[in-house]
Design an enzyme around this catalytic site. Structure first.
Site, short mmCIF file in Angstrom:
data_model
loop_
_atom_site.label_atom_id
_atom_site.label_comp_id
_atom_site.label_asym_id
_atom_site.label_seq_id
_atom_site.Cartn_x
_atom_site.Cartn_y
_atom_site.Cartn_z
N ASN A 9 -23.25 -33.18 -10.87
CA ASN A 9 -23.81 -34.47 -10.50
C ASN A 9 -23.08 -34.92 -9.24
O ASN A 9 -21.95 -35.38 -9.30
CB ASN A 9 -23.61 -35.47 -11.64
CG ASN A 9 -24.13 -36.86 -11.29
OD1 ASN A 9 -24.80 -37.05 -10.29
ND2 ASN A 9 -23.80 -37.84 -12.13
N LYS A 11 -23.75 -37.41 -7.42
CA LYS A 11 -23.78 -38.87 -7.24
C LYS A 11 -24.16 -39.18 -5.78
O LYS A 11 -24.94 -38.43 -5.20
CB LYS A 11 -22.44 -39.49 -7.66
CG LYS A 11 -22.01 -39.00 -9.03
CD LYS A 11 -20.88 -39.78 -9.64
CE LYS A 11 -20.61 -39.21 -11.02
NZ LYS A 11 -19.63 -40.00 -11.77
N HIS A 95 -27.99 -42.31 -16.44
CA HIS A 95 -26.56 -42.18 -16.18
C HIS A 95 -25.89 -43.55 -16.32
O HIS A 95 -26.47 -44.57 -15.96
CB HIS A 95 -26.33 -41.61 -14.77
CG HIS A 95 -24.90 -41.21 -14.57
ND1 HIS A 95 -23.93 -42.12 -14.22
CD2 HIS A 95 -24.27 -40.02 -14.71
CE1 HIS A 95 -22.76 -41.49 -14.15
NE2 HIS A 95 -22.94 -40.21 -14.45
N GLU A 97 -23.74 -45.02 -14.64
CA GLU A 97 -23.64 -45.81 -13.40
C GLU A 97 -24.94 -46.56 -13.15
O GLU A 97 -24.93 -47.68 -12.65
CB GLU A 97 -23.25 -44.89 -12.23
CG GLU A 97 -21.77 -44.49 -12.33
CD GLU A 97 -21.43 -43.13 -11.77
OE1 GLU A 97 -22.21 -42.57 -10.98
OE2 GLU A 97 -20.35 -42.62 -12.13
N GLU A 167 -21.58 -38.77 -22.32
CA GLU A 167 -20.54 -39.08 -21.33
C GLU A 167 -19.86 -40.40 -21.70
O GLU A 167 -20.38 -41.48 -21.37
CB GLU A 167 -21.17 -39.21 -19.94
CG GLU A 167 -21.88 -37.97 -19.46
CD GLU A 167 -22.01 -37.96 -17.95
OE1 GLU A 167 -21.51 -37.02 -17.33
OE2 GLU A 167 -22.59 -38.90 -17.39
N GLY A 173 -14.94 -40.13 -14.13
CA GLY A 173 -14.27 -40.38 -12.86
C GLY A 173 -12.86 -40.92 -13.01
O GLY A 173 -12.24 -41.34 -12.04
N SER A 213 -14.85 -36.26 -16.49
CA SER A 213 -13.64 -35.58 -16.03
C SER A 213 -13.54 -34.12 -16.47
O SER A 213 -12.45 -33.61 -16.74
CB SER A 213 -12.38 -36.36 -16.45
OG SER A 213 -12.40 -37.66 -15.87
N GLY A 234 -19.06 -34.37 -12.41
CA GLY A 234 -19.11 -35.16 -11.19
C GLY A 234 -18.11 -34.65 -10.16
O GLY A 234 -18.36 -33.68 -9.44
N GLY A 235 -16.94 -35.28 -10.12
CA GLY A 235 -15.93 -34.99 -9.11
C GLY A 235 -15.64 -33.51 -8.90
O GLY A 235 -15.58 -33.04 -7.75
P1 PGA Z 1 -16.80 -37.02 -13.48
O1 PGA Z 1 -18.31 -37.59 -13.58
O2 PGA Z 1 -16.87 -35.55 -13.79
O3 PGA Z 1 -16.38 -37.29 -12.07
O4 PGA Z 1 -16.00 -37.76 -14.50
C1 PGA Z 1 -19.18 -37.16 -14.58
C2 PGA Z 1 -20.49 -37.89 -14.49
O5 PGA Z 1 -20.50 -39.09 -14.17
O6 PGA Z 1 -21.57 -37.31 -14.72
#
Ligand code: PGA
Length: 250
Positions: A9, A11, A95, A97, A167, A173, A213, A234-235
């Site tokens: 992802n 983002k 998601h 967010e 999640e 994050g 994470s 994500g990251g």
């Molecule tokens: P993250 O994000 O791996 O940076 O924690 C995961 C996500 O929001 O899908």
């Protein structure tokens, strides 16, 4: 019996040039990947230049959201019809967010989900609790309502095109991963919810991904859990050399 699904992802990250460079690199790294489905969700605006790069590879592109109508007066939204026409077969929906910052609700996620599936776009459907909900022992209550309301009027047949991504918001994050046991516990509960909403076959065949994470250092242990079938990353997906280690978790 469930093929692992490892999804990135992005983002709101990367320019067109950066994304093209990423995919040119990443597709070489994935050439020998077998028995794992790879999905990369990028900002919707980046998808079109990427479609040709992933042709003939084992990388599936995904949008990060789609609207609930095929087309019309919805300024700033993305149509599943357009995605499908472009050759994009996946979208992320719900998601945290979007739920937290863009007023997304179980009801709007459900409407978007119906439209995506109607247009042949598969869905990674995200759910998860906040830290305070976890501390108040409301995790299962929260994911139950997200699943029940988010999957309203979804049929057993439609479930074949839906993966669920659990999640926990406190792990996104933040660098704090749910322990593999914490994740496994919720994933097992998610299967119970699917069993009561649909049947045991849906409960056993639906892929349930963990997100929050995930990184090369913890993916193996997470994937070793009985009910964890993949990851939404994500990251750690933003660099090909990091994401490929997660894809090749075995
Ligand atoms: P993250 O994000 O791996 O940076 O924690 C995961 C996500 O929001 O899908």
């Amino acid at each position: 019996m469930r093929t692992p699904l490892i999804a990135a992802n992005f983002k709101m990250n990367k320019t067109v040039t950066e994304a093209i460079n990423y995919f040119n690199e990443f597709k070489k790294l994935t050439a020998d990947v077998k028995d794992v489905e790879i999905v990369v969700a990028t900002p919707n605006i980046l998808l079109y230049p990427l479609v040709n790069i992933v042709k003939g590879t084992n990388i599936n592109l995904s949008a990060e959201n789609v609207h609930w109508a095929d087309n019309g007066a919805f300024t700033g939204e993305t149509s599943a019809v357009t995605l499908k026409n472009m050759g994009v077969n996946y979208t992320v929906l719900g998601h945290s967010e979007r739920r937290q910052m863009f007023c997304e609700t179980n009801e709007t996620v459900n409407k978007r989900l119906h439209n995506a599936l109607k247009n042949g776009v598969k869905v990674i459907f995200c759910i998860g609790e906040t830290l305070s909900e976890r501390e108040e022992n409301k995790t299962i209550q929260k994911v139950t309502s997200q699943i029940t309301e988010g999957l309203k009027d979804i049929t057993i047949e439609m479930m074949k095109d839906i993966a669920i991504a659990y999640e926990p918001i406190w792990a996104i994050g933040t660098g704090v991963t749910a322990s593999s046991q914490q994740a496994q516990e919720v994933h097992a509960e998610i299967r119970k919810i699917l069993n009561s909403l649909f049947n045991e076959e849906v409960a056993q065949s639906t892929r349930v991904l963990y997100g929050g994470s995930v990184k090369p250092a913890n993916v193996k242990e997470l994937m070793a859990q009985d009910d964890i079938d993949g990851a939404l990353v994500g990251g750690a997906s933003l660099k090909p050399e990091s994401f490929i280690q997660i894809v090749k978790f075995k």
